[in-house]
Design a protein around this motif. Structure first.
Motif, PDB file in Angstrom:
ATOM      1  N   UNK A  94     -89.729  77.120 -18.495  1.00 36.40           N
ATOM      2  CA  UNK A  94     -88.188  76.927 -18.334  1.00 36.40           C
ATOM      3  C   UNK A  94     -87.415  77.948 -17.530  1.00 36.40           C
ATOM      4  N   UNK A  95     -87.773  77.959 -16.405  1.00 36.53           N
ATOM      5  CA  UNK A  95     -86.853  78.696 -15.371  1.00 36.53           C
ATOM      6  C   UNK A  95     -85.384  78.423 -15.424  1.00 36.53           C
ATOM      7  N   UNK A  96     -84.586  79.291 -15.011  1.00 31.84           N
ATOM      8  CA  UNK A  96     -82.996  78.806 -14.805  1.00 31.84           C
ATOM      9  C   UNK A  96     -82.749  77.835 -13.953  1.00 31.84           C
ATOM     10  N   UNK A  97     -83.391  78.212 -12.834  1.00 33.22           N
ATOM     11  CA  UNK A  97     -82.844  77.165 -11.686  1.00 33.22           C
ATOM     12  C   UNK A  97     -83.464  75.728 -11.968  1.00 33.22           C
ATOM     13  N   UNK A  98     -84.597  75.738 -12.721  1.00 37.61           N
ATOM     14  CA  UNK A  98     -85.351  74.488 -13.022  1.00 37.61           C
ATOM     15  C   UNK A  98     -84.412  73.724 -13.953  1.00 37.61           C
ATOM     16  N   UNK A  99     -83.995  74.574 -14.973  1.00 35.15           N
ATOM     17  CA  UNK A  99     -82.965  73.890 -16.231  1.00 35.15           C
ATOM     18  C   UNK A  99     -81.971  73.462 -15.475  1.00 35.15           C
ATOM     19  N   UNK A 100     -81.366  74.276 -14.461  1.00 33.27           N
ATOM     20  CA  UNK A 100     -80.225  73.582 -13.710  1.00 33.27           C
ATOM     21  C   UNK A 100     -80.207  72.519 -12.977  1.00 33.27           C
ATOM     22  N   UNK A 101     -81.750  72.124 -12.441  1.00 37.67           N
ATOM     23  CA  UNK A 101     -81.796  71.051 -11.662  1.00 37.67           C
ATOM     24  C   UNK A 101     -82.206  69.753 -12.660  1.00 37.67           C
ATOM     25  N   UNK A 102     -82.583  70.028 -13.891  1.00 38.39           N
ATOM     26  CA  UNK A 102     -82.963  69.212 -15.013  1.00 38.39           C
ATOM     27  C   UNK A 102     -81.814  68.638 -15.633  1.00 38.39           C
ATOM     28  N   UNK A 103     -80.775  69.293 -15.511  1.00 34.51           N
ATOM     29  CA  UNK A 103     -79.506  68.955 -16.083  1.00 34.51           C
ATOM     30  C   UNK A 103     -78.789  67.618 -14.839  1.00 34.51           C
ATOM     31  N   UNK A 104     -79.254  67.865 -13.903  1.00 36.01           N
ATOM     32  CA  UNK A 104     -78.671  67.040 -12.750  1.00 36.01           C
ATOM     33  C   UNK A 104     -79.694  66.105 -12.262  1.00 36.01           C
ATOM     34  N   UNK A 105     -80.813  65.749 -12.947  1.00 30.08           N
ATOM     35  CA  UNK A 105     -81.875  65.033 -12.515  1.00 30.08           C
ATOM     36  C   UNK A 105     -81.425  63.569 -12.365  1.00 30.08           C
ATOM     37  N   UNK A 106     -80.615  63.129 -13.185  1.00 28.17           N
ATOM     38  CA  UNK A 106     -80.246  61.621 -13.202  1.00 28.17           C
ATOM     39  C   UNK A 106     -79.361  61.372 -11.985  1.00 28.17           C
ATOM     40  N   UNK A 107     -78.585  62.489 -11.654  1.00 27.91           N
ATOM     41  CA  UNK A 107     -77.736  62.212 -10.445  1.00 27.91           C
ATOM     42  C   UNK A 107     -78.426  62.166  -9.249  1.00 27.91           C
ATOM     43  N   UNK A 108     -79.592  63.043  -9.116  1.00 28.56           N
ATOM     44  CA  UNK A 108     -80.656  62.957  -8.068  1.00 28.56           C
ATOM     45  C   UNK A 108     -81.228  61.315  -8.068  1.00 28.56           C
ATOM     46  N   UNK A 109     -81.632  60.901  -9.080  1.00 29.00           N
ATOM     47  CA  UNK A 109     -81.957  59.585  -9.216  1.00 29.00           C
ATOM     48  C   UNK A 109     -81.057  58.697  -8.521  1.00 29.00           C
ATOM     49  N   UNK A 110     -79.778  58.611  -9.188  1.00 26.21           N
ATOM     50  CA  UNK A 110     -78.924  57.577  -8.738  1.00 26.21           C
ATOM     51  C   UNK A 110     -78.561  58.026  -7.279  1.00 26.21           C
ATOM     52  N   UNK A 111     -78.710  59.159  -6.748  1.00 26.68           N
ATOM     53  CA  UNK A 111     -78.459  59.409  -5.345  1.00 26.68           C
ATOM     54  C   UNK A 111     -79.383  58.585  -4.590  1.00 26.68           C
ATOM     55  N   UNK A 112     -80.730  58.674  -5.098  1.00 28.93           N
ATOM     56  CA  UNK A 112     -81.795  58.133  -4.327  1.00 28.93           C
ATOM     57  C   UNK A 112     -81.591  56.486  -4.290  1.00 28.93           C
ATOM     58  N   UNK A 113     -81.075  56.006  -5.287  1.00 38.80           N
ATOM     59  CA  UNK A 113     -80.793  54.644  -5.211  1.00 38.80           C
ATOM     60  C   UNK A 113     -79.669  54.329  -4.220  1.00 38.80           C
ATOM     61  N   UNK A 114     -78.644  55.094  -4.229  1.00 38.27           N
ATOM     62  CA  UNK A 114     -77.524  55.040  -3.155  1.00 38.27           C
ATOM     63  C   UNK A 114     -77.895  54.774  -1.947  1.00 38.27           C
TER      64      UNK A 114
END
Length: 198
Positions: free
Chosen positions: A63-83
């Motif tokens: 659980x690195x801090x930067x990975x936790x930061x990205x984990x909190x935004x993973x859904x946004x990345x997925x929606x961005x991929x779809x967009x």
């Protein structure tokens, strides 16, 4: 400054930057329609890969801090991929010019793999919100697991639509590598200790 970086709106703005640049170039005539198809598709694939990398990478590195930061935004990345995949489709349709021309290409493997990948991404994008998570409960994870076949189809689409395969392999190689490392870590953890049973 930290508040701005951590804000959801700022993250969405960062995700939108490539799309804004492509759209501006297309609207002002600096980019031909044909030249918008590849960058939108590749941006979609990159966001999909990053979204799928975060979880297994956290499993490998902890659980690195930067990975936790990205984990909190993973859904946004997925929606961005779809967009970006939708933008890829829209520019492709404009470039083709007619429904007849689009339907004429459907039997081609490099084309139907893209359509099928997009179809699998649709339910994931529609359910990437808290309301859907609460409504679907355990079923929500099953919907999100469509990312795996969607990624395979995206890779095939990329390989078959381009003459060279190097770029596709370079992009997807980190994902495969991290999955292998995670599998290896789980395997070694499941092995009994040499002193077990002593």
């Amino acid at each position: 400054m930290r508040t701005i970086i951590n804000s959801v709106m700022f993250f969405w703005l960062v995700l939108a930057v490539p799309g804004i640049a492509i759209l501006y170039g297309w609207l002002t005539g600096g980019i031909e329609t044909m030249d918008t198809i590849h960058p939108t598709g590749e941006t979609s694939a990159r966001l999909m890969i990053v979204a799928m990398l975060i979880g297994p990478l956290a499993g490998v590195l902890g659980p690195k801090r930067w990975l936790l930061w990205l984990l909190a935004r993973r859904r946004a990345l997925g929606v961005g991929a779809f967009a970006y995949a939708m933008a890829h489709l829209i520019f492709y349709a404009i470039d083709m010019g007619s429904l007849e021309a689009i339907l004429g290409e459907l039997p081609i493997a490099s084309i139907w793999t893209g359509w099928l990948a997009l179809a699998l991404m649709l339910p994931m994008a529609l359910t990437s919100n808290q309301t859907a998570m609460k409504a679907l409960r355990a079923g929500w994870k099953r919907v999100q697991q469509l990312a795996y076949p969607a990624a395979v189809l995206t890779l095939l689409h990329w390989l078959w639509i381009h003459d060279g395969a190097t770029a596709a392999y370079v992009h997807f190689a980190p994902l495969v590598l991290v999955w292998l490392l995670l599998a290896l870590r789980k395997l070694t953890k499941s092995q009994p200790s040499p002193q077990a049973g002593v």
